[in-house]
Motif scaffolding. Structure first.
Motif, short mmCIF file in Angstrom:
data_model
loop_
_atom_site.label_atom_id
_atom_site.label_comp_id
_atom_site.label_asym_id
_atom_site.label_seq_id
_atom_site.Cartn_x
_atom_site.Cartn_y
_atom_site.Cartn_z
N LYS A 44 -12.03 5.55 -25.64
CA LYS A 44 -12.51 6.89 -25.28
C LYS A 44 -13.56 6.82 -24.18
O LYS A 44 -13.57 7.62 -23.24
N ASN A 47 -11.90 5.82 -20.86
CA ASN A 47 -11.16 6.97 -20.33
C ASN A 47 -12.09 7.96 -19.64
O ASN A 47 -11.78 8.45 -18.55
N GLN A 48 -13.23 8.24 -20.24
CA GLN A 48 -14.20 9.16 -19.63
C GLN A 48 -14.76 8.57 -18.33
O GLN A 48 -14.87 9.27 -17.32
N SER A 50 -13.29 6.44 -16.44
CA SER A 50 -12.19 6.44 -15.48
C SER A 50 -12.01 7.82 -14.85
O SER A 50 -11.84 7.94 -13.64
N ARG A 51 -12.06 8.86 -15.67
CA ARG A 51 -11.93 10.23 -15.15
C ARG A 51 -13.05 10.55 -14.16
O ARG A 51 -12.87 11.31 -13.22
#
Length: 141
Positions: A44, A47-48, A50-51
């Protein structure tokens, strides 16, 4: 002010990636092993990151994760802004009946801004450059 574990481990993951040679990728399993955090939690976080463009994730056999830009261009304050819910108090009408007359929210907002301004003075590179002790602890080659 205490950072959430999400932000704490996000910063740690970035420090780990910044401590690696620029051309070397790592993976979530390696990061979780170094810090002893659950893989699900780290997925998680990555992913954050990366965004937000702070981490580049490459899929496939030779894939992995690495910094999305040079460590010298990643300010600690920006990472905290991205990962941390910075609302210290809930000033909405349903939770606070003194909102229109309250001066505390302005004081707390200024304190958060001062905190972030201080963090903006440092980059990820500042955390890892010439830090042999860190490299030993992370077992970075």
């Amino acid at each position: 002010m205490q950072l959430t574990s999400f932000t704490d481990y996000g910063l740690r993951a970035l420090i780990y990636m910044a401590s690696l040679p620029e051309d070397r990728m790592t993976n979530i399993s390696q990061v979780t092993a170094v810090y002893g955090v659950s893989r699900n939690h780290m997925v998680k976080i990555i992913n954050q990151l990366s965004r937000a463009g702070l981490v580049t994730a490459v899929r496939g056999k030779n894939g992995g994760i690495r910094l999305g830009r040079p460590a010298s261009q990643i300010r600690i304050g920006d990472v905290v802004r991205e990962l941390e819910p910075l609302m210290l108090v809930n000033c909405s009408g349903e939770f606070c009946h003194i909102g229109p007359a309250c001066r505390l929210k302005h004081v707390l907002n200024q304190a958060v801004q001062n905190f972030l301004n201080e963090l903006d003075q440092y980059t990820l590179a500042d955390m890892v450059t010439e830090n042999a002790s860190l490299y030993k602890l992370l077992l970075v080659e």
